[in-house]
Write an enzyme that holds these catalytic residues in place. Structure first.
Site, PDB file in Angstrom:
ATOM      1  N   PHE A 137       0.870  -1.168   0.000  1.00  0.00           N
ATOM      2  CA  PHE A 137       0.000   0.000   0.000  1.00  0.00           C
ATOM      3  C   PHE A 137       0.907   1.217   0.000  1.00  0.00           C
ATOM      4  O   PHE A 137       2.083   1.138   0.373  1.00  0.00           O
ATOM      5  CB  PHE A 137      -0.900  -0.006   1.243  1.00  0.00           C
ATOM      6  CG  PHE A 137      -2.374  -0.066   0.935  1.00  0.00           C
ATOM      7  CD1 PHE A 137      -2.877  -0.898  -0.037  1.00  0.00           C
ATOM      8  CD2 PHE A 137      -3.272   0.720   1.644  1.00  0.00           C
ATOM      9  CE1 PHE A 137      -4.233  -0.971  -0.295  1.00  0.00           C
ATOM     10  CE2 PHE A 137      -4.630   0.668   1.392  1.00  0.00           C
ATOM     11  CZ  PHE A 137      -5.113  -0.170   0.419  1.00  0.00           C
ATOM     12  N   GLN A 251      -7.521  14.567   3.877  1.00  0.00           N
ATOM     13  CA  GLN A 251      -6.853  13.769   2.858  1.00  0.00           C
ATOM     14  C   GLN A 251      -7.665  13.725   1.566  1.00  0.00           C
ATOM     15  O   GLN A 251      -8.845  13.393   1.580  1.00  0.00           O
ATOM     16  CB  GLN A 251      -6.631  12.343   3.354  1.00  0.00           C
ATOM     17  CG  GLN A 251      -5.867  11.495   2.352  1.00  0.00           C
ATOM     18  CD  GLN A 251      -5.399  10.189   2.960  1.00  0.00           C
ATOM     19  OE1 GLN A 251      -6.164   9.234   3.006  1.00  0.00           O
ATOM     20  NE2 GLN A 251      -4.164  10.151   3.422  1.00  0.00           N
ATOM     21  N   HIS A 253      -7.851  11.664  -1.582  1.00  0.00           N
ATOM     22  CA  HIS A 253      -7.391  10.406  -2.160  1.00  0.00           C
ATOM     23  C   HIS A 253      -7.089  10.640  -3.634  1.00  0.00           C
ATOM     24  O   HIS A 253      -7.860  11.302  -4.337  1.00  0.00           O
ATOM     25  CB  HIS A 253      -8.467   9.337  -1.996  1.00  0.00           C
ATOM     26  CG  HIS A 253      -7.964   7.940  -2.183  1.00  0.00           C
ATOM     27  ND1 HIS A 253      -7.637   7.430  -3.427  1.00  0.00           N
ATOM     28  CD2 HIS A 253      -7.729   6.938  -1.296  1.00  0.00           C
ATOM     29  CE1 HIS A 253      -7.226   6.186  -3.281  1.00  0.00           C
ATOM     30  NE2 HIS A 253      -7.261   5.864  -2.006  1.00  0.00           N
ATOM     31  N   LEU A 270     -14.640   6.243  -4.387  1.00  0.00           N
ATOM     32  CA  LEU A 270     -13.273   5.747  -4.274  1.00  0.00           C
ATOM     33  C   LEU A 270     -12.962   4.632  -5.266  1.00  0.00           C
ATOM     34  O   LEU A 270     -13.734   3.689  -5.424  1.00  0.00           O
ATOM     35  CB  LEU A 270     -13.043   5.228  -2.859  1.00  0.00           C
ATOM     36  CG  LEU A 270     -11.619   4.800  -2.511  1.00  0.00           C
ATOM     37  CD1 LEU A 270     -10.690   5.995  -2.535  1.00  0.00           C
ATOM     38  CD2 LEU A 270     -11.592   4.142  -1.141  1.00  0.00           C
ATOM     39  N   GLU A 273      -7.100   2.034  -3.334  1.00  0.00           N
ATOM     40  CA  GLU A 273      -5.645   2.038  -3.469  1.00  0.00           C
ATOM     41  C   GLU A 273      -5.110   0.646  -3.790  1.00  0.00           C
ATOM     42  O   GLU A 273      -3.981   0.505  -4.273  1.00  0.00           O
ATOM     43  CB  GLU A 273      -5.008   2.567  -2.182  1.00  0.00           C
ATOM     44  CG  GLU A 273      -3.521   2.800  -2.282  1.00  0.00           C
ATOM     45  CD  GLU A 273      -3.031   3.746  -1.205  1.00  0.00           C
ATOM     46  OE1 GLU A 273      -2.001   3.429  -0.599  1.00  0.00           O
ATOM     47  OE2 GLU A 273      -3.664   4.791  -0.987  1.00  0.00           O
ATOM     48  N   ARG A 304      -0.213   9.501  -0.334  1.00  0.00           N
ATOM     49  CA  ARG A 304      -1.431   9.935  -1.014  1.00  0.00           C
ATOM     50  C   ARG A 304      -1.402  11.418  -1.365  1.00  0.00           C
ATOM     51  O   ARG A 304      -1.895  11.820  -2.421  1.00  0.00           O
ATOM     52  CB  ARG A 304      -2.650   9.615  -0.146  1.00  0.00           C
ATOM     53  CG  ARG A 304      -2.959   8.132  -0.104  1.00  0.00           C
ATOM     54  CD  ARG A 304      -4.143   7.822   0.783  1.00  0.00           C
ATOM     55  NE  ARG A 304      -4.502   6.411   0.689  1.00  0.00           N
ATOM     56  CZ  ARG A 304      -5.494   5.851   1.362  1.00  0.00           C
ATOM     57  NH1 ARG A 304      -6.238   6.586   2.180  1.00  0.00           N
ATOM     58  NH2 ARG A 304      -5.761   4.564   1.215  1.00  0.00           N
ATOM     59  N   HIS A 368     -11.435  12.472   0.995  1.00  0.00           N
ATOM     60  CA  HIS A 368     -11.602  11.083   1.408  1.00  0.00           C
ATOM     61  C   HIS A 368     -11.588  10.858   2.915  1.00  0.00           C
ATOM     62  O   HIS A 368     -12.307   9.991   3.414  1.00  0.00           O
ATOM     63  CB  HIS A 368     -10.495  10.246   0.769  1.00  0.00           C
ATOM     64  CG  HIS A 368     -10.540   8.797   1.111  1.00  0.00           C
ATOM     65  ND1 HIS A 368     -11.647   8.006   0.892  1.00  0.00           N
ATOM     66  CD2 HIS A 368      -9.597   7.978   1.656  1.00  0.00           C
ATOM     67  CE1 HIS A 368     -11.394   6.761   1.275  1.00  0.00           C
ATOM     68  NE2 HIS A 368     -10.165   6.720   1.752  1.00  0.00           N
ATOM     69  N   ARG A 403      -2.800  10.519   6.271  1.00  0.00           N
ATOM     70  CA  ARG A 403      -3.017   9.150   6.744  1.00  0.00           C
ATOM     71  C   ARG A 403      -2.358   8.124   5.824  1.00  0.00           C
ATOM     72  O   ARG A 403      -2.483   8.193   4.607  1.00  0.00           O
ATOM     73  CB  ARG A 403      -4.528   8.850   6.831  1.00  0.00           C
ATOM     74  CG  ARG A 403      -4.812   7.415   7.257  1.00  0.00           C
ATOM     75  CD  ARG A 403      -6.272   7.183   7.523  1.00  0.00           C
ATOM     76  NE  ARG A 403      -7.108   7.273   6.340  1.00  0.00           N
ATOM     77  CZ  ARG A 403      -7.260   6.302   5.438  1.00  0.00           C
ATOM     78  NH1 ARG A 403      -6.567   5.169   5.554  1.00  0.00           N
ATOM     79  NH2 ARG A 403      -8.073   6.453   4.412  1.00  0.00           N
TER      80      ARG A 403
END
Length: 598
Positions: A137, A251, A253, A270, A273, A304, A368, A403
Site C-alpha cells: 500500500f 486527505q 485520495h 473511491l 488504493e 497519497r 476522502h 493518513r
C-alpha cells in the site's frame, strides 16, 4: 418511557405538545461502524451492556467503503517487518505531528486484532501456505496490508456485526443525534430523533462514546455517501466543550471516479488504493506515466498527498482527460489475477461499460478522510469532558498531517478495544436518573427541532450544503493560500446568514430535515477547517499552501480548536517525541522499493 413537552409558543391550555421517548442505558455508543462496534464488543466482554445507535441500517456504515485493506505488521511475506516499522511509516506519512501514543498503540496492537478478526471468521485472503496474505500500500516499507479482495471494510464490518449479534448487544438503527445532553460540567446522554418515525428521543447515559465518523463529505467532491462524514461527530463533541485538533488536514485520495465520465452518482467515489497496490499505473492524456517525474522511486505508491497533487498538477497543466481526470491502468496484469484481487472494481466498472482487465479507468482526486477531529487520550478515549469519549474517524492523532493507507480500519479496532475496556471500568449498571435541568435542555432542543421542521423560508438545506461544499473545494482544497482562505471565510459568513431563511420541505422523516440538521454540524466544522488552514503558514502533508510551500520546523505542532464566547478559539501545542524503539526504526530509514512490483 414516554414524556411530553409543550411546543414553543403554546399556552398552558394548549394541546400543542410533543411526545418524546426516554431511554436510559449505562453506555451509549453513537455510531455503528467498525469503531463503534469494537467499543461495544469490548464493553460486553467486560459485562456492560451498551446501546449502539446508528444513522443507517445495522451493518451499513461507512466502514464498508474502506476497500483496500487493513495494516498489521504480521510479516507474512516480509518477515523483517515489525510494529516499530509500521509506526515509523505512520510517522513519516503524518509528517511527525502524530500523537506518539496513538501511533504506537495502534501499530503494537494490530497483529493481535487481525488474528482476533480471523478467529471471528473474517475471510482474509491467504497465501499458499495458509498465512494471512498482505499487499503493498502507498508509502509502506513492506507488504503489511491484510485484505479480503477489494472489499476489506465490508468483510470486517460484517464480522464485527456478527460478533455483536452473537453477544446480543442492543442496537437501534436510523437514529440521528442532534445534540449531546449536558449539565454544564459533564455529558449525560444525547438527544435526537428516529429518522423513520420522526419521534424525538432522549438517551440518558453517564457515558457516551462518539464513533460517528469524520467530515470529509463537507467537500463537494468526496468518496462518502451523502449521509456520512458530515462533521456530526466532531461538531457534537465541540458543542459539548471538547477540543478539536489537526482539523486543517483533510486527505484527498488520488483516485476517485470522474463524474463527467461515469455519471454524477459516481463522482468522487473511491477507486481503491488496492489497484495501485497490485501494480496499477497512472498515465496522463499524452500516454506518459507521469509519476516518474514526481516520484521516480515510489511511483504510484508514494504518499497519497504526493500522488494527489501530481494528478491535480497534470490536470491543471492541460494533460488531463477530456472528462477532467487521468488514467489508472491495471490491464497489464493477468486477467484472472485482477478478477481475484479486485473483484469489486471489476464488477463496478463492468456495470458502467469498462472492462478494467482490458482498458484503463478515469480517476481524479477526491476528499476522502479527515485526519483532524476530537482531541482524546488514546489509551482511554477521554475527551476532557467528563463522561464523553470518542474513537475512530471522529478523533485525531494517529494520522498526523496525512493518513497512511490501511491505517483507518486499523485504528478503529486497535483503539476501539482499548476505549471500550476503559469505559467498562467506569460504567455503572444502575439506570441514571434525569435531572430537571437535563429535562429542560431536552425540551428546548426538541422545541427548536420542531421549529426547524416548520421552516418555510427561501433557502433549502440541500442547496446550502452544496454551496458549502463548493466553498471548501475551491478555498480549502488540495492547494491553498491566504487570499483564497480569507475569501472562503467571507463566503462562509454570507452562507451562514442565509440559514435564518431555511425552507424544510417535508417532515422529520424527510431527507430535507436531515440535511437541515447536517447544516448545523457542517458550518462550525467548515469554519474550523478554514481558520486552522489559515493559521498554519507552512505546507505539511495534506495541507499545501502555495504561499508557504516549505515545511517549517517551527510548525511541528498541533492546532487546537474550541468554541469560545466570541466564536472559535485557536491555539497551538507542541508534539511529543516517538519512543526509543520507534525512533530507531525511523533512524534506519526504511522505505518502499516500488520496483518490486515491476
Amino acid at each position: 418511557m414516554r414524556d411530553r413537552l409543550q411546543t414553543a409558543g403554546a399556552t398552558a391550555e394548549s394541546d400543542e405538545t410533543i411526545d418524546y421517548e426516554t431511554v436510559s442505558v449505562p453506555v451509549l455508543v453513537v455510531g455503528a461502524g467498525a469503531a463503534g462496534a469494537r467499543v461495544a464488543i469490548a464493553l460486553a466482554d467486560r459485562g456492560v451492556e451498551p446501546l449502539v445507535i446508528g444513522k443507517s441500517d445495522h451493518g451499513d456504515a461507512h466502514t464498508t467503503w474502506a476497500a483496500g485493506g487493513i495494516n498489521a505488521a504480521l510479516g507474512s511475506l516480509d518477515p523483517e517487518d515489525d510494529w516499530t516499522i509500521h509506526a515509523a511509516d505512520t510517522f513519516d506519512e503524518g509528517h511527525y505531528i502524530n500523537d506518539p501514543e496513538a501511533v504506537e498503540l495502534t501499530a503494537k496492537h494490530m497483529p493481535d486484532r487481525i488474528r482476533e478478526l480471523a478467529d471471528w471468521g473474517m475471510p482474509f485472503d491467504r497465501t499458499e501456505d495458509g498465512k494471512i496474505n498482505q499487499r503493498y500500500f502507498g508509502a509502506q516499507s513492506f507488504r503489511r496490508t491484510c485484505f479480503v479482495g477489494d472489499r476489506t471494510g465490508e468483510a470486517m464490518l460484517d464480522t464485527l456485526v456478527a460478533k455483536a449479534r452473537d453477544m446480543e448487544i442492543p442496537y437501534r438503527d436510523n437514529v440521528m443525534v442532534t445534540r449531546l445532553l449536558t449539565d454544564g460540567d459533564r455529558v449525560a446522554g444525547a438527544l435526537g430523533f428516529d429518522m423513520e418515525s420522526g419521534e424525538f428521543l432522549l438517551f440518558r447515559s453517564d457515558h457516551v462514546v462518539l464513533a460517528a465518523g469524520g467530515s470529509s463529505a463537507l467537500y463537494t467532491r468526496h468518496s462518502s455517501r451523502e449521509d456520512e462524514n458530515n462533521g456530526d461527530g466532531p461538531a457534537l463533541a465541540m458543542g459539548a466543550g471538547a477540543r478539536l485538533v489537526d482539523i486543517e488536514f483533510v486527505q484527498f485520495h488520488p483516485t476517485g471516479m470522474v463524474g463527467d465520465r461515469y455519471g454524477d452518482e459516481w463522482d468522487g467515489r473511491l477507486v481503491t488504493e488496492a489497484v495501485r497496490g497490485e501494480g496499477g499505473r497512472l498515465f496522463n492524456s499524452e500516454g506518459e506515466r507521469f509519476m516518474e517525474r514526481y516520484s521516480p522511486d515510489q511511483m504510484e505508491l508514494d504518499a497519497r498527498d504526493v500522488v494527489a497533487r501530481a494528478i491535480a498538477q497534470e490536470i491543471r497543466e492541460g494533460r488531463g482527460t477530456e472528462h477532467g481526470g487521468v488514467y489508472l491502468d491495471i490491464s497489464h496484469r493477468d486477467d484472472e489475477y485482477i478478477r481475484d484481487r479486485l473483484p469489486s472494481m471489476v464488477e463496478r466498472f463492468g456495470s458502467l461499460g469498462v472492462d478494467i482487465t482490458e482498458e484503463p479507468m478515469e480517476v481524479a482526486p477526491t476528499a476522502h478522510y479527515s485526519m483532524g477531529g476530537v482531541d482524546i487520550d488514546f489509551s482511554t478515549g477521554e475527551t476532557g469532558v467528563d463522561g464523553l469519549y470518542a474513537v475512530g474517524e471522529t478523533v485525531a492523532g494517529v494520522h498526523g498531517a496525512n493518513r497512511l493507507g490501511g491505517n483507518s480500519l486499523a485504528e478503529t479496532v486497535a483503539i476501539g478495544k482499548l476505549v471500550g475496556e476503559h469505559v467498562a471500568e467506569r460504567a455503572d449498571d444502575e439506570p441514571p436518573t434525569l435531572t430537571d435541568g437535563q429535562r429542560a435542555l431536552a425540551e428546548r432542543e426538541f422545541s427548536a427541532l420542531a421549529e426547524l421542521e416548520a421552516s418555510d423560508g427561501g433557502a433549502t438545506p440541500r442547496a446550502l450544503l452544496t454551496e458549502l461544499g463548493e466553498i471548501l473545494w475551491h478555498h480549502a482544497g488540495i492547494l491553498r493560500d491566504e487570499s483564497s482562505l480569507r475569501e472562503g471565510l467571507a463566503e462562509l459568513d454570507a452562507l451562514r446568514s442565509r440559514t435564518t431563511d431555511l425552507r424544510v420541505e417535508g417532515d422529520r422523516t424527510s431527507r430535507a430535515f436531515e440535511f437541515a440538521v447536517d447544516l448545523s454540524f457542517s458550518l462550525p466544522i467548515a469554519q474550523a477547517m478554514l481558520e486552522a488552514a489559515l493559521e498554519r503558514t507552512e505546507s505539511r502533508g495534506a495541507h499545501y499552501r502555495t504561499d508557504y510551500t516549505g515545511t517549517d520546523a517551527d510548525w511541528r505542532k498541533n492546532i487546537l480548536v474550541s468554541e469560545g464566547t466570541a466564536g472559535l478559539s485557536l491555539r497551538s501545542r507542541g508534539v511529543a517525541e516517538p519512543g526509543p524503539e520507534v525512533q530507531e526504526a525511523l533512524d534506519n530509514g526504511y522505505e518502499l522499493d516500488y520496483h518490486h512490483l515491476e
